[in-house]
Design a protein around this motif. Structure first.
Motif, short mmCIF file in Angstrom:
data_model
loop_
_atom_site.label_atom_id
_atom_site.label_comp_id
_atom_site.label_asym_id
_atom_site.label_seq_id
_atom_site.Cartn_x
_atom_site.Cartn_y
_atom_site.Cartn_z
N GLY A 1 0.97 -1.27 0.27
CA GLY A 1 -0.05 0.13 -0.18
C GLY A 1 0.78 1.42 0.02
O GLY A 1 1.95 1.20 0.22
N PHE A 2 0.34 2.36 -0.34
CA PHE A 2 1.04 3.63 -0.33
C PHE A 2 0.28 5.05 0.22
O PHE A 2 -1.06 4.92 0.29
N ASP A 3 0.99 5.52 0.87
CA ASP A 3 0.46 6.98 1.37
C ASP A 3 0.65 8.12 0.12
O ASP A 3 1.90 8.32 -0.06
N LEU A 4 -0.23 8.58 -0.42
CA LEU A 4 -0.17 9.24 -1.64
C LEU A 4 -0.16 10.77 -1.43
O LEU A 4 -0.57 11.32 -2.37
N ALA A 5 0.02 11.21 -0.16
CA ALA A 5 -0.47 12.51 0.05
C ALA A 5 0.38 13.46 -0.64
O ALA A 5 -0.35 14.37 -1.24
N HIS A 6 1.55 13.08 -0.97
CA HIS A 6 2.31 14.30 -1.88
C HIS A 6 2.64 13.90 -3.32
O HIS A 6 2.96 14.32 -4.10
#
Length: 460
Positions: free
Chosen positions: A253-258
């Motif tokens: 999974g990924f944190d795509l905030a930026h």
């Protein structure tokens, strides 16, 4: 990546200069204006810019003319500008609330009934992240969504329990992941594997990420990275990370905030298991605005465990009020509460602009803007050596719309940051010594980038 690819954006800038008989040096307002005529910021009028007078009271008398000027806004990686359309859209919802009260849930003069308000932002959100509509939910906030998704995708066992992540991830991610492993009875020091750059380097090498995943092997339950590293601006190779995680049997999974709204994404085709993001940075949804989540459709038939709430239940039976949960297939089933109408509508104001273009068109402009900023910073470093260094990857494909500048220690960064603000240049500081500059392709111009260079040159 081949050297020719690394230098392709800069080569294009130089070819424009040569075609118009401009100096071989690109460090001029004339060149910036020429680039803006060749590749204009056609969506700039869709956004509201702060005036310099509204962001600082410390204008020196010699710069008093800046009071009514638009600020040079280079901080979309932290909070995007307000779309002009957002004020109208929000006012429309307030008028509906005022005039129709609860009936606005089903009887809406603008065809945005509140009972399905998030339907208005699903198609464009899915397009931006490279997903099917059914794989997207607009809900909650970023870290909340990570926690909800980990209910489904982090199932540690005595032998497979580790989470592989980048060292110095955004603090909220670190807190969330540590609390998740502790909730399952593990120690964070045992369960979390952090990958740090090599000595003397600032960015992670993809071969080191893959080697770590392979080394940890079948002890890895989850690989969970950011899409773009918030501090350095490094854009990770999400496809290769996903493939490496799946090869050892882990979820990815990924944190795509930026990353969301910043770089092209293909979450479905890359076979990513899940992702979460906020909408207030490059998506310009507004401060603290609603978040987003992605769950790959391949998981629809797996009956994964998840926390349930009313809004994740089948809308055709939801109002029978019989307390029988009929989960919606896809990401929509992860919703637990009805989304904020005002927050979702605020996001809609920005997505209406994104709908006029594509992430690939924006990316092409972003590469040139960032290459121009890098060129000017390197020119400045030649003139004033040793004051700072760029810690964002030099490879254009390995970064988004951001360059992070590391200043010499001892308070230099804070003095430069404050002096830039006094000159109407809004950037972002990350203590102790980094300033992040983000030329957002939706609304920043080449002349904006040149003004940053001029201000830095004067300050330094």
């Amino acid at each position: 990546m081949a050297s020719s690819s690394v230098h392709a954006p800069l080569s294009k800038l130089r070819s424009v200069a040569a075609a118009h008989g401009l100096s071989t040096s690109l460090a001029s307002a004339a060149f910036a204006v020429r680039m803006d005529s060749e590749l204009p910021a056609v969506y700039r009028a869709d956004f509201s810019f702060p005036h310099v007078s509204d962001i600082t009271k410390n204008i020196h008398p010699s710069r008093a003319h800046l009071h009514t000027a638009d600020a040079v806004y280079m901080i979309g990686n932290s909070l995007g500008l307000m779309p002009v359309a957002t004020r109208r859209l929000i006012n429309e919802e307030l008028d509906v609330w005022s005039a129709r009260g609860v009936n606005g849930h089903f009887d809406h003069p603008h065809n945005r009934p509140w009972v399905s308000v998030d339907d208005n932002v699903l198609d464009e959100s899915a397009r931006i992240v490279g997903a099917n509509r059914s794989e997207i939910a607009i809900m909650n906030t970023l870290t909340s969504n990570l926690h909800f998704l980990l209910i489904s995708f982090y199932h540690p066992t005595p032998t497979r329990f580790k989470i592989v992540m980048e060292a110095k991830a955004f603090p909220s991610d670190a807190f969330a992941f540590a609390s998740q492993v502790q909730f399952h009875g593990f120690k964070a020091t045992d369960a979390i594997v952090e990958i740090a750059p090599r000595d003397g380097e600032f960015n992670l090498r993809i071969e080191d990420i893959i080697a770590t995943i392979e080394r940890e092997g079948d002890s890895v339950a989850l690989v969970l990275f950011s899409g773009v590293q918030y501090y350095t601006g490094q854009f990770f190779d999400l496809k290769r990370i996903t493939d490496a995680g799946h090869a050892v049997g882990a979820r990815v999974g990924f944190d795509l905030a930026h990353a969301v709204g910043n770089v092209p994404l293909s979450l479905h085709d890359w076979d990513v298991d899940f992702a979460a993001w906020c909408t207030y940075k490059y998506l310009n949804g507004g401060p603290g605005n609603i978040g987003g989540a992605f769950v790959h459709s391949k998981h629809d038939s797996e009956n994964l465990p998840r926390f349930a709430g009313w809004w994740g239940s089948d809308p055709t039976t939801k109002f029978t009020m019989d307390n029988q949960f009929h989960g919606i297939p896809g990401a929509a089933g992860y919703r637990v509460s009805n989304p904020s109408v005002l927050a979702t509508t605020s996001l809609l104001g920005s997505l209406q602009t994104f709908a006029k273009t594509s992430m690939y068109e924006l990316r092409a402009r972003s590469l040139l803007l960032t290459a121009y900023l890098e060129y000017l910073l390197q020119e400045l470093d030649v003139e004033k050596p040793g004051v700072f260094r760029i810690i964002t990857p030099s490879d254009p494909e390995a970064r988004g719309s951001q360059l992070s500048i590391l200043f010499v220690p001892g308070g230099t960064m804070e003095r430069v940051f404050d002096a830039l603000l006094e000159r109407g240049v809004v950037t972002d500081e990350r203590r102790p010594d980094v300033i992040r500059i983000s030329p957002v392709p939706l609304y920043c111009t080449f002349l904006d980038v040149f003004k940053v260079y001029e201000a830095l040159k004067e300050v330094i």
